[in-house]
Design a protein around this motif. Structure first.
Motif, PDB file in Angstrom:
ATOM      1  N   TYR A 145       0.820  -1.209   0.000  1.00  0.00           N
ATOM      2  CA  TYR A 145       0.000   0.000   0.000  1.00  0.00           C
ATOM      3  C   TYR A 145       0.856   1.263   0.000  1.00  0.00           C
ATOM      4  O   TYR A 145       1.976   1.284   0.500  1.00  0.00           O
ATOM      5  CB  TYR A 145      -0.917   0.015   1.216  1.00  0.00           C
ATOM      6  CG  TYR A 145      -2.217  -0.742   1.029  1.00  0.00           C
ATOM      7  CD1 TYR A 145      -2.346  -1.753   0.078  1.00  0.00           C
ATOM      8  CD2 TYR A 145      -3.324  -0.457   1.800  1.00  0.00           C
ATOM      9  CE1 TYR A 145      -3.520  -2.444  -0.089  1.00  0.00           C
ATOM     10  CE2 TYR A 145      -4.519  -1.143   1.656  1.00  0.00           C
ATOM     11  CZ  TYR A 145      -4.613  -2.134   0.699  1.00  0.00           C
ATOM     12  OH  TYR A 145      -5.792  -2.823   0.543  1.00  0.00           O
ATOM     13  N   GLU A 146       0.280   2.327  -0.536  1.00  0.00           N
ATOM     14  CA  GLU A 146       0.951   3.628  -0.558  1.00  0.00           C
ATOM     15  C   GLU A 146       1.089   4.165   0.877  1.00  0.00           C
ATOM     16  O   GLU A 146       0.329   3.805   1.771  1.00  0.00           O
ATOM     17  CB  GLU A 146       0.156   4.621  -1.400  1.00  0.00           C
ATOM     18  CG  GLU A 146       0.060   4.253  -2.876  1.00  0.00           C
ATOM     19  CD  GLU A 146       1.419   4.244  -3.560  1.00  0.00           C
ATOM     20  OE1 GLU A 146       2.291   5.075  -3.184  1.00  0.00           O
ATOM     21  OE2 GLU A 146       1.616   3.413  -4.468  1.00  0.00           O
ATOM     22  N   THR A 147       2.057   5.045   1.059  1.00  0.00           N
ATOM     23  CA  THR A 147       2.274   5.610   2.395  1.00  0.00           C
ATOM     24  C   THR A 147       1.051   6.403   2.874  1.00  0.00           C
ATOM     25  O   THR A 147       0.779   6.468   4.074  1.00  0.00           O
ATOM     26  CB  THR A 147       3.511   6.515   2.403  1.00  0.00           C
ATOM     27  OG1 THR A 147       3.372   7.508   1.372  1.00  0.00           O
ATOM     28  CG2 THR A 147       4.772   5.697   2.140  1.00  0.00           C
ATOM     29  N   THR A 148       0.313   6.968   1.942  1.00  0.00           N
ATOM     30  CA  THR A 148      -0.894   7.714   2.317  1.00  0.00           C
ATOM     31  C   THR A 148      -1.967   6.790   2.883  1.00  0.00           C
ATOM     32  O   THR A 148      -2.877   7.243   3.584  1.00  0.00           O
ATOM     33  CB  THR A 148      -1.461   8.464   1.100  1.00  0.00           C
ATOM     34  OG1 THR A 148      -1.626   7.538   0.009  1.00  0.00           O
ATOM     35  CG2 THR A 148      -0.522   9.582   0.676  1.00  0.00           C
ATOM     36  N   ASP A 149      -1.880   5.489   2.575  1.00  0.00           N
ATOM     37  CA  ASP A 149      -2.818   4.500   3.102  1.00  0.00           C
ATOM     38  C   ASP A 149      -2.226   3.728   4.276  1.00  0.00           C
ATOM     39  O   ASP A 149      -2.787   2.704   4.700  1.00  0.00           O
ATOM     40  CB  ASP A 149      -3.220   3.521   1.999  1.00  0.00           C
ATOM     41  CG  ASP A 149      -3.981   4.208   0.871  1.00  0.00           C
ATOM     42  OD1 ASP A 149      -4.811   5.078   1.184  1.00  0.00           O
ATOM     43  OD2 ASP A 149      -3.732   3.872  -0.305  1.00  0.00           O
TER      44      ASP A 149
END
Length: 468
Positions: free
Chosen positions: A25-29
Motif C-alpha cells: 500500500y501507498e504511504t498515504t494509506d
C-alpha cells in the motif's frame, strides 16, 4: 495444546493477513509503498524463514532443551516480536519484529507438534492418528481464520499498526494458555531424547556466532537484500532438507526399515513443497492481483482486504470435520497418504485453472470479488489432503532417534513452499497473467496425477516394517 496452537496461529496469520498489503500500500494509506516484486520477495522469505527456523528448534528440542521448555521460550520471543511490530514504525521495526517471530516460531512449532504426537502415542489405535491430527489441524486453522478476520477489520478501520497490536494480544493469550497447561503434559515432553554431550556445547555456541557474523556481513555487503531473499531461503530450505535426508538415511542409529520409510517420504516432501508454493501465493502473487484487479468497495463500505485471504483457511476449517469423520468411518479402506496428497495437488491446480478462466473472461476489467472468494475456497479446502497428512506421517514414520527432527523436516515443506511462493510472486510481476496462471494450473494438475500414478511403490516404502 490445541488451544495454545490456536492462539499462536491467530497471531501469526493475523499478522500475515495484512503484511503483504502493508508492504504494497501507498504511504498515504499507511503502507510502505514497496515495489511488488520486492514485497513478494520479503513475504516469501519471511514465511520460508519461519518454517526453516523450525529445523533448528527441532534439533534443540532433541539435543539441548526439553520440548516443553522450547515451546515456552518460543512463545515469549514471538510475543515480543509482535509488540515491536505494533509500536515500532518503518522498515527497522518491521525487520526486528519479523526476526523475533522467525526465531520464536522456530522454537515453538515443531516442539508443540511433537508434544501432540506424544499425547496421541497413548492411543493404541493407529487408525485414529490421521483423524486426531486433522482435529489439531482444525484448531490451527480456526486461529488462521480468526486472526486475519479481526486484524483485517482493525487495519481497515484504524490502520496497520493497530492490526499488528491485535496479533500481539493473540500471542499473549497463547502464552497464558500454555503456562496453564504445562503441568498436564506427558513425561516425554519434559525430557531431552538425545542430549548433546557437554563437551560439544561450546562448538554449538561458536557455530551460532559464526552464522550471525556471516549473515551480518552478507547484509552489510548487500549480498543479501530484499530482492534475493526468497532465492536465498529457497536454496537454504533445499540444502537443509538434503542434509537431513542424508543424515537420517546414513545414521547407524537408524534401522533399515526406518531408512526405507524416510526414502518413501522423499517424493511426498517434494510434492508437498510445491503444493504449499501454490497455496501460499495468496500472500504474494494473489495479493498483488488483489491490489491490481479487485474492487473492494461495496456501496460506501470497503471490504477488508485481509478477509479475502482468510477465506482459504475458513474453507479448510469447515471441511476438516467432514473429512476427518470420513477417514475414521472408512478406517483401513481410506486412501493412503500418497493418494491424499495427489488429490490435494490436483485440486489446487484446478483452482488455478478456474482463476485463469475468470481472468480471461473479464479481460482487463476488475475481477468480481465473489469469484476471487470462490477461488480461495477451492484452493484452501485442498489443504485437508496435504497438511494434516504430513504431520501424521512425520510423527509416525520418523526414526525414533530423530522424531522431533522428522517433524522439522515436514515443516520444511512449508519453508520451501513459502519461499517458492515469493519467487512465483516475483515471476508474476514480469510475465502476463494468462501465462502465469496457465503454468501454475498445469503444474498442479500434472504433478498430482504423476504422484497418483506412483502411489503404490511409494506407499510400500512408507509402510516398511509397519503392522498397520
Amino acid at each position: 495444546m490445541a488451544l495454545t496452537e490456536l492462539w499462536e496461529r491467530y497471531s501469526f496469520y493475523g499478522l500475515q493477513g495484512i503484511l503483504s498489503f502493508y508492504l504494497l500500500y501507498e504511504t498515504t494509506d499507511g503502507g510502505l509503498a514497496l515495489d511488488p516484486a520486492v514485497a513478494a520477495g520479503i513475504v516469501g522469505a519471511y514465511g520460508g524463514a519461519v518454517y526453516l527456523s523450525q529445523i533448528l528448534g527441532a534439533w534443540m528440542g532433541d539435543r539441548l532443551v526439553s520440548p516443553r521448555n522450547m515451546v515456552l521460550y518460543g512463545a515469549a520471543v514471538i510475543t515480543a516480536g509482535h509488540v515491536i511490530l505494533a509500536f515500532a514504525p518503518g522498515l527497522t521495526g518491521l525487520g526486528v519484529g519479523l526476526v523475533c517471530i522467525v526465531l520464536g516460531t522456530g522454537a515453538l512449532k515443531t516442539n508443540i507438534t511433537s508434544i501432540v504426537g506424544f499425547v496421541l502415542d497413548q492411543d493404541q489405535d493407529e487408525r485414529h492418528r490421521d483423524a486426531g491430527f486433522s482435529y489439531f489441524y482444525m484448531a490451527i486453522n480456526i486461529g488462521a481464520v480468526a486472526g486475519p478476520l479481526t486484524s483485517g477489520l482493525i487495519q481497515n478501520e484504524l490502520g496497520f499498526h493497530y492490526g499488528f497490536g491485535l496479533a500481539a494480544i493473540g500471542m499473549g493469550a497463547a502464552l497464558v494458555q500454555y503456562l496453564a497447561s504445562m503441568k498436564h503434559l506427558p513425561e516425554r515432553a519434559r525430557t531431552v531424547d538425545n542430549p548433546l554431550p557437554a563437551k560439544h556445547r561450546p562448538l554449538v555456541v561458536l557455530a551460532a556466532v559464526a552464522l550471525l557474523a556471516a549473515v551480518g556481513a552478507a547484509v552489510a555487503t548487500r549480498l543479501l537484500r530484499a530482492e534475493n531473499l526468497s532465492t536465498v531461503v529457497t536454496v537454504a530450505a533445499l540444502v537443509t532438507a538434503a542434509a537431513y535426508f542424508l543424515t537420517m538415511t546414513t545414521s547407524p542409529a537408524v534401522s533399515g526399515d526406518e531408512r526405507r520409510r524416510v526414502l518413501g517420504y522423499l517424493p511426498l516432501f517434494l510434492a508437498s513443497g510445491v503444493y504449499f508454493g501454490f497455496l501460499f501465493q495468496k500472500f504474494t502473487a494473489i495479493s498483488i492481483l488483489i491490489t491490481e484487479r479487485i474492487d473492494l468497495h461495496i456501496g460506501g463500505w470497503k471490504f477488508p482486504v485481509a478477509w479475502i485471504t482468510t477465506v482459504s483457511p475458513l474453507a479448510l476449517v469447515l471441511i476438516i470435520p467432514l473429512v476427518a469423520r470420513m477417514w475414521s468411518t472408512l478406517g483401513e479402506r481410506q486412501p493412503g497418504p500418497v493418494t491424499k496428497v495427489a488429490i490435494g495437488l490436483t485440486q489446487i491446480g484446478c483452482a488455478y485453472l478456474f482463476l485463469l478462466l475468470i481472468s480471461e473472461a473479464t479481460g482487463h476489467a476488475d475481477i468480481p470479488l465473489l469469484l476471487i472468494l470462490v477461488f480461495m475456497m477451492a484452493a484452501g479446502s485442498s489443504e485437508v489432503f496435504v497438511g494434516p497428512i504430513g504431520l501424521s506421517l512425520a510423527t509416525r514414520i520418523g526414526p525414533r532417534k530423530f522424531r522431533s527432527q522428522m517433524v522439522g523436516l515436514n515443516f520444511l515443506t512449508l519453508a520451501l513452499g513459502s519461499s517458492l511462493a515469493g519467487l512465483l510472486g516475483q515471476l508474476f510481476t514480469v510475465i502476463d497473467n494468462t501465462s502465469y496462471l496457465a503454468i501454475t494450473a498445469m503444474c498442479g494438475i500434472g504433478i498430482g496425477l504423476a504422484l497418483f500414478a506412483a502411489r503404490r511403490p511409494v506407499q510400500q516404502l512408507l509402510e516398511t516394517g509397519s503392522e498397520h
